[in-house]
Motif scaffolding. Structure first.
Motif, mmCIF file in Angstrom:
data_model
loop_
_atom_site.group_PDB
_atom_site.id
_atom_site.type_symbol
_atom_site.label_atom_id
_atom_site.label_comp_id
_atom_site.label_asym_id
_atom_site.label_seq_id
_atom_site.Cartn_x
_atom_site.Cartn_y
_atom_site.Cartn_z
ATOM 1 N N LEU A 67 45.778 29.982 73.207
ATOM 2 C CA LEU A 67 45.481 30.544 71.888
ATOM 3 C C LEU A 67 44.413 29.716 71.179
ATOM 4 C CD1 LEU A 67 46.198 32.644 69.709
ATOM 5 C CD2 LEU A 67 47.973 31.064 68.903
ATOM 6 N N ARG A 68 44.546 28.397 71.261
ATOM 7 C CA ARG A 68 43.573 27.503 70.612
ATOM 8 C C ARG A 68 42.168 27.706 71.183
ATOM 9 N NH1 ARG A 68 46.184 23.320 71.522
ATOM 10 N NH2 ARG A 68 45.075 22.516 73.345
ATOM 11 N N LEU A 69 42.095 28.017 72.467
ATOM 12 C CA LEU A 69 40.812 28.246 73.123
ATOM 13 C C LEU A 69 40.306 29.676 72.928
ATOM 14 C CD1 LEU A 69 41.572 26.345 76.447
ATOM 15 C CD2 LEU A 69 40.099 25.583 74.576
ATOM 16 N N GLU A 70 41.062 30.463 72.167
ATOM 17 C CA GLU A 70 40.691 31.841 71.835
ATOM 18 C C GLU A 70 40.567 32.732 73.077
ATOM 19 O OE1 GLU A 70 37.174 31.615 69.426
ATOM 20 O OE2 GLU A 70 38.252 30.798 67.710
ATOM 21 N N LEU A 71 41.420 32.466 74.059
ATOM 22 C CA LEU A 71 41.430 33.274 75.281
ATOM 23 C C LEU A 71 42.459 34.398 75.208
ATOM 24 C CD1 LEU A 71 41.186 30.364 77.885
ATOM 25 C CD2 LEU A 71 39.322 31.778 76.979
ATOM 26 N N ILE A 72 43.460 34.235 74.335
ATOM 27 C CA ILE A 72 44.494 35.251 74.149
ATOM 28 C C ILE A 72 44.734 35.450 72.655
ATOM 29 C CG2 ILE A 72 45.655 34.648 76.305
ATOM 30 C CD1 ILE A 72 47.836 33.265 74.585
ATOM 31 N N SER A 73 45.453 36.505 72.334
ATOM 32 C CA SER A 73 45.944 36.702 70.966
ATOM 33 C C SER A 73 47.459 36.803 71.016
ATOM 34 C CB SER A 73 45.339 37.958 70.334
ATOM 35 O OG SER A 73 45.697 39.103 71.067
ATOM 36 N N VAL A 74 48.103 36.403 69.936
ATOM 37 C CA VAL A 74 49.566 36.403 69.857
ATOM 38 C C VAL A 74 49.985 37.171 68.617
ATOM 39 C CG1 VAL A 74 51.653 35.008 69.699
ATOM 40 C CG2 VAL A 74 49.692 34.164 71.011
ATOM 41 N N THR A 75 50.862 38.135 68.801
ATOM 42 C CA THR A 75 51.414 38.888 67.678
ATOM 43 C C THR A 75 52.898 38.576 67.572
ATOM 44 O OG1 THR A 75 49.838 40.687 68.030
ATOM 45 C CG2 THR A 75 51.757 41.160 66.661
ATOM 46 N N ARG A 76 53.314 38.052 66.429
ATOM 47 C CA ARG A 76 54.727 37.776 66.194
ATOM 48 C C ARG A 76 55.383 39.065 65.755
ATOM 49 N NH1 ARG A 76 58.187 33.700 67.793
ATOM 50 N NH2 ARG A 76 59.679 33.150 66.171
ATOM 51 N N TRP A 77 56.262 39.623 66.608
ATOM 52 C CA TRP A 77 56.821 40.933 66.329
ATOM 53 C C TRP A 77 57.653 40.918 65.062
ATOM 54 C CZ3 TRP A 77 55.466 45.493 67.451
ATOM 55 C CH2 TRP A 77 56.333 46.563 67.240
ATOM 56 N N ASN A 78 57.201 41.719 64.060
ATOM 57 C CA ASN A 78 57.869 41.775 62.747
ATOM 58 C C ASN A 78 58.059 40.387 62.142
ATOM 59 O OD1 ASN A 78 58.016 44.527 62.717
ATOM 60 N ND2 ASN A 78 60.085 44.625 63.552
ATOM 61 N N ARG A 79 57.166 39.478 62.512
ATOM 62 C CA ARG A 79 57.163 38.094 62.007
ATOM 63 C C ARG A 79 58.357 37.274 62.472
ATOM 64 N NH1 ARG A 79 55.041 38.876 55.712
ATOM 65 N NH2 ARG A 79 53.125 40.004 56.266
ATOM 66 N N ILE A 80 59.184 37.856 63.310
ATOM 67 C CA ILE A 80 60.307 37.115 63.881
ATOM 68 C C ILE A 80 60.468 37.540 65.340
ATOM 69 C CG2 ILE A 80 61.586 36.896 61.700
ATOM 70 C CD1 ILE A 80 63.325 39.237 62.620
ATOM 71 N N GLY A 81 61.269 36.818 66.074
ATOM 72 C CA GLY A 81 61.609 37.266 67.420
ATOM 73 C C GLY A 81 60.495 37.117 68.424
ATOM 74 N N LEU A 82 60.129 38.223 69.064
ATOM 75 C CA LEU A 82 59.231 38.206 70.210
ATOM 76 C C LEU A 82 57.814 37.784 69.858
ATOM 77 C CD1 LEU A 82 60.205 41.589 71.897
ATOM 78 C CD2 LEU A 82 60.753 39.313 72.748
ATOM 79 N N ASN A 83 57.244 36.945 70.720
ATOM 80 C CA ASN A 83 55.805 36.701 70.707
ATOM 81 C C ASN A 83 55.173 37.633 71.726
ATOM 82 O OD1 ASN A 83 55.570 34.740 68.762
ATOM 83 N ND2 ASN A 83 55.579 33.023 70.181
ATOM 84 N N MET A 84 54.394 38.609 71.280
ATOM 85 C CA MET A 84 53.698 39.519 72.178
ATOM 86 C C MET A 84 52.298 38.967 72.451
ATOM 87 S SD MET A 84 55.870 41.763 72.976
ATOM 88 C CE MET A 84 54.739 42.759 73.937
ATOM 89 N N LEU A 85 51.941 38.888 73.730
ATOM 90 C CA LEU A 85 50.705 38.238 74.151
ATOM 91 C C LEU A 85 49.771 39.245 74.790
ATOM 92 C CD1 LEU A 85 52.481 35.285 76.009
ATOM 93 C CD2 LEU A 85 51.944 35.425 73.575
ATOM 94 N N GLN A 86 48.487 39.138 74.488
ATOM 95 C CA GLN A 86 47.501 39.944 75.194
ATOM 96 C C GLN A 86 46.203 39.160 75.332
ATOM 97 O OE1 GLN A 86 47.721 43.210 72.166
ATOM 98 N NE2 GLN A 86 45.494 43.166 72.324
#
Length: 244
Positions: A56-75
């Motif tokens: 993430l720091r290298l800006e190679l992926i993005s992370v979405t925190r599902w509903n701000r809690i729980g799952l970290n969705m990665l793409q």
């Protein structure tokens, strides 16, 4: 003056496992727990989180925190795709960049597909598993070809399994129509090997209805219920279903 500015990513050195994680995210668009199961067996969540933060720091992926809690969705991001290709760690055909995060209505479906990919990896027979977007690329130009959620072909080519995850959001009539077309397509793909279509759905009534309507298919169609457990425990439950 005269000092050339360089992209700081040019000097990035990632471990083989970091590259494997980036490639996995580029193939599946997944939750962090799924990365942990696939590539960090037996290791603590801290080790997984450090790797994800590094990418993430290298800006190679993005992370979405599902509903701000729980799952970290990665793409994966476009920069991550370029990074892998430039280092010979993947080809463009193996990676997929979504234009937007997974919509809420599609999240459960997407998670089940990745969990199924992980379950196939637990089987005694090795399978090459393609998610739906990769199957769509393979059959580009064939607009009438139905696309399963997952296509698994054994390494020896003797077994072909198409998997559909049915969350009971469509009328059974539409499901039957798709399965008829999918059966014809799998019949052509199977060659001299065995083939089957596996449909996983919700609720015993839905299971019974789909079983009753698919008895005369050209390719055997196996209908079963999705596991009642989710997350990490679902992988073992899905593996048991596939073994049956």
């Amino acid at each position: 003056y005269g000092v050339a500015l360089r992209d700081p990513r040019a000097a990035i050195e990632l471990s083989a496992r970091d590259l494997a994680v980036l490639r996995f995210i580029g193939m599946w668009i997944c939750a962090q727990y799924q990365v942990a199961l696939a590539l960090f067996p037996g290791l603590s969540e801290t080790v997984v989180s450090r790797c994800i933060r590094r990418l993430l720091r290298l800006e190679l992926i993005s992370v979405t925190r599902w509903n701000r809690i729980g799952l970290n969705m990665l793409q994966i991001r476009s920069s991550g795709v370029r990074f892998l290709i430039e280092r010979g760690a993947a080809t463009e055909q193996e990676l997929f960049v979504r234009r937007a995060p997974i919509a809420p209505k599609d999240l459960a479906h997407s998670l089940w597909i990745v969990d199924l990919g992980l379950a196939f990896a637990q089987l005694p027979v090795r399978f090459d598993v393609l998610p739906c977007w990769a199957v769509r690329r393979r059959f580009a130009g064939q607009k009438s070809a139905p696309i399963p959620d997952l296509l698994a072909v054994s390494a020896n080519g003797e077994r072909t399994i198409a998997v559909e995850v049915d969350l009971a959001t469509e009328r059974t009539k539409l499901v039957f129509e798709k399965l008829d077309r999918l059966s014809a397509a799998v019949e052509q793909l199977r060659g001299n090997g065995a083939a089957a279509i596996v449909v996983l759905t919700l609720g015993t009534r839905r299971v019974d209805a789909l079983r009753a309507g698919t008895r005369n298919s050209a390719v055997p169609i196996v209908v079963d219920a999705l596991p009642s457990v989710v997350g990490r425990p679902s992988i073992s439950a899905l593996t048991e279903i596939l073994l049956r």
